[in-house]
Design an enzyme around this catalytic site. Structure first.
Site, PDB file in Angstrom:
ATOM      1  N   GLY A 208       0.842  -1.207   0.000  1.00  0.00           N
ATOM      2  CA  GLY A 208       0.000   0.000   0.000  1.00  0.00           C
ATOM      3  C   GLY A 208       0.861   1.235   0.000  1.00  0.00           C
ATOM      4  O   GLY A 208       2.068   1.157  -0.268  1.00  0.00           O
ATOM      5  N   ASN A 209       0.282   2.378   0.282  1.00  0.00           N
ATOM      6  CA  ASN A 209       1.073   3.611   0.365  1.00  0.00           C
ATOM      7  C   ASN A 209       0.474   4.521   1.440  1.00  0.00           C
ATOM      8  O   ASN A 209      -0.538   4.182   2.059  1.00  0.00           O
ATOM      9  CB  ASN A 209       1.145   4.303  -0.998  1.00  0.00           C
ATOM     10  CG  ASN A 209      -0.226   4.646  -1.530  1.00  0.00           C
ATOM     11  OD1 ASN A 209      -0.944   5.435  -0.930  1.00  0.00           O
ATOM     12  ND2 ASN A 209      -0.619   4.037  -2.649  1.00  0.00           N
ATOM     13  N   HIS A 210       1.120   5.658   1.645  1.00  0.00           N
ATOM     14  CA  HIS A 210       0.759   6.528   2.779  1.00  0.00           C
ATOM     15  C   HIS A 210      -0.415   7.460   2.512  1.00  0.00           C
ATOM     16  O   HIS A 210      -0.704   8.323   3.330  1.00  0.00           O
ATOM     17  CB  HIS A 210       1.965   7.384   3.179  1.00  0.00           C
ATOM     18  CG  HIS A 210       3.051   6.594   3.834  1.00  0.00           C
ATOM     19  ND1 HIS A 210       2.851   5.901   4.999  1.00  0.00           N
ATOM     20  CD2 HIS A 210       4.336   6.370   3.480  1.00  0.00           C
ATOM     21  CE1 HIS A 210       3.965   5.289   5.349  1.00  0.00           C
ATOM     22  NE2 HIS A 210       4.888   5.552   4.435  1.00  0.00           N
ATOM     23  N   SER A 211      -1.074   7.345   1.374  1.00  0.00           N
ATOM     24  CA  SER A 211      -2.174   8.279   1.087  1.00  0.00           C
ATOM     25  C   SER A 211      -3.258   8.170   2.164  1.00  0.00           C
ATOM     26  O   SER A 211      -3.676   7.072   2.529  1.00  0.00           O
ATOM     27  CB  SER A 211      -2.773   7.953  -0.283  1.00  0.00           C
ATOM     28  OG  SER A 211      -3.994   8.641  -0.424  1.00  0.00           O
ATOM     29  N   ALA A 276      -4.250   7.516  -4.915  1.00  0.00           N
ATOM     30  CA  ALA A 276      -2.855   7.075  -5.072  1.00  0.00           C
ATOM     31  C   ALA A 276      -2.916   5.560  -5.276  1.00  0.00           C
ATOM     32  O   ALA A 276      -2.775   4.777  -4.330  1.00  0.00           O
ATOM     33  CB  ALA A 276      -2.051   7.426  -3.837  1.00  0.00           C
TER      34      ALA A 276
END
Ligand code: CTP
Length: 398
Positions: A208-211, A276
């Site tokens: 995943g990512n930090h969005s 994102a």
């Protein structure tokens, strides 16, 4: 629709004060921040506890706190408010407002307020029809105060006539209309993607990512505020989304985001791709939790579907697509390439080199580039203000 609007509700001593509880509740439901001010006489009609509980803030009546002596600063209150509504407004308070008799916190705050003010009178029919009241209301009108006219009907006295306070729904509708002037987005169908996507590795892990999803969420709220019909396709997040009253579709993976968007895209006027989306996902999702019994683990990844690119290819002439570009180097060139490749009409560039921009911040700093190669730089602002800048630029181009 009243998201983040700061509203002072002034309550005077009249039987209609019971309706103010509903007014406060409805303003809060629409996302407003409400500060209740009561005249001393209002306490005989409704308890401060009721209004403090509904507004989520202590109610103020005195010029200072009786126990601590702390000053209830009417100047700051007046500057804080985006709107002030006095409901019910009694004959006495209206007269004080008209002539500046500032012997209580409510009237003093009214005199300090720079925001627009509404009054919703409530009194018996003969009081309302009295030449003094008529003259008072005329004076207030001359001073720029907005009247929410009293209604005809049964009055607390048992008599029937004009003098009932307007219903809370009417007052809320008037304030909502004031804060949401006619917009080119009214009734337009707007699809917004937001948040990250999570691509499963096994039943417990993901890529995943930090969005946080907050930029897309603020766009969704601001578009609703302008009367757009918004579908928000939102990836995993920890936001409180109760203030959003459009269509919310929650998804997890890039594929799910694409599926959800494809279902509604043909009917949309505008699509804003603020998500994102993960670019790669594990080629195979393990059906059981992967055990750590090797020194090295190699994951094979495959490209996820590109939501914006796929819908860009399907875009019809009357549709308007807006993309985001999060870049760390050669920002404008990369953004311009994305604009062309994904068939965007406008791209919003975030540079991670700008302090306070991108993920994890409540602020953002953007540059907007359109197909005519107009390049607009914006200051660092709250994400709410950025959302409104983006919508303003869309409105100019649709
Ligand atoms: N986007 C999308 N689906 C993807 C990847 C990106 O819809 N699988 C959208 C984003 O929501 C954004 C735009 O495409 O509006 C650009 O995203 P960005 O991550 O900056 O670009 P990428 O195409 O992923 O290119 P790169 O990561 O190589 O810069």
């Amino acid at each position: 629709m009243l998201q983040n609007k700061k509203i002072i509700v002034g309550v005077c001593g009249g039987i209609a004060a019971y309706k103010t509880a509903l007014l406060v509740r409805q303003l809060k439901q629409k996302g407003a921040e409400v500060q209740v001010l009561m005249t001393p006489a209002a306490h005989s009609f409704i308890t401060p506890l009721t209004l403090a509980t509904l507004s989520g803030k202590p109610v103020l009546t005195q010029f200072s706190q009786p126990n601590t002596g702390e000053w209830n600063n009417h100047v700051n209150l007046g500057l804080w408010a985006d709107a002030m509504v006095v409901a019910p407004a009694t004959a006495s308070t209206l007269a004080k407002m008209a002539y500046g008799q500032s012997d209580n916190l409510l009237v003093t705050t009214y005199l300090s307020a720079r925001c627009p003010v509404w009054v919703a009178p409530a009194m018996d029919l003969d009081m309302f029809a009295h030449p003094t009241t008529i003259a008072t209301l005329a004076t207030l009108k001359k001073h720029g105060v907005n009247l929410i006219d009293a209604q005809e009907g049964e009055l607390a006295s048992g008599l029937s006539g004009k003098g009932r306070m307007a219903e809370p729904e009417t007052i809320v509708a008037i304030l909502t209309a004031y804060f949401n002037p006619a917009s080119a987005l009214r009734n337009k169908k707007v699809l917004i993607t937001a948040g990250p996507t999570y691509e499963a590795i096994d039943p417990v892990r993901f890529l995943g990512n930090h969005s946080s999803g907050s930029m897309g969420y603020q766009l969704a709220l601001a578009a609703r505020q302008r009367g757009a019909r918004v579908t928000l396709v939102l990836g995993p997040n920890s936001m409180d989304t109760t203030a959003f009253d459009g269509t919310l579709v929650e998804v997890t993976s890039a594929q799910e985001m694409l599926d959800a968007c494809q279902q509604v895209y043909p009917k949309q006027d505008i699509a804003i791709f603020a998500a994102a989306v993960a670019d790669y996902a594990p080629a195979n999702i393990a059906t059981q939790k992967i055990k750590k019994n090797t020194q090295k683990l190699t994951l094979e990844l495959t490209k996820t579907p590109d939501v914006a690119y796929t819908l860009g290819k399907a875009k019809k002439k009357q549709q308007f697509n807006v993309g985001f570009a999060l870049e760390t180097e050669n920002e404008q060139t990369h953004a311009q390439k994305k604009l062309a490749r994904k068939n965007f009409d406008m791209v919003v560039l975030n540079s991670l080199n700008d302090k306070g921009a991108g993920f994890k911040h409540t602020t953002n700093k953007i540059t907007i580039i359109d197909t005519q190669n107009n390049i607009l730089h914006f200051e660092l602002k709250s994400k709410t203000a950025v959302a409104n800048d983006i919508l303003n630029e869309i409105e100019k181009r649709i």
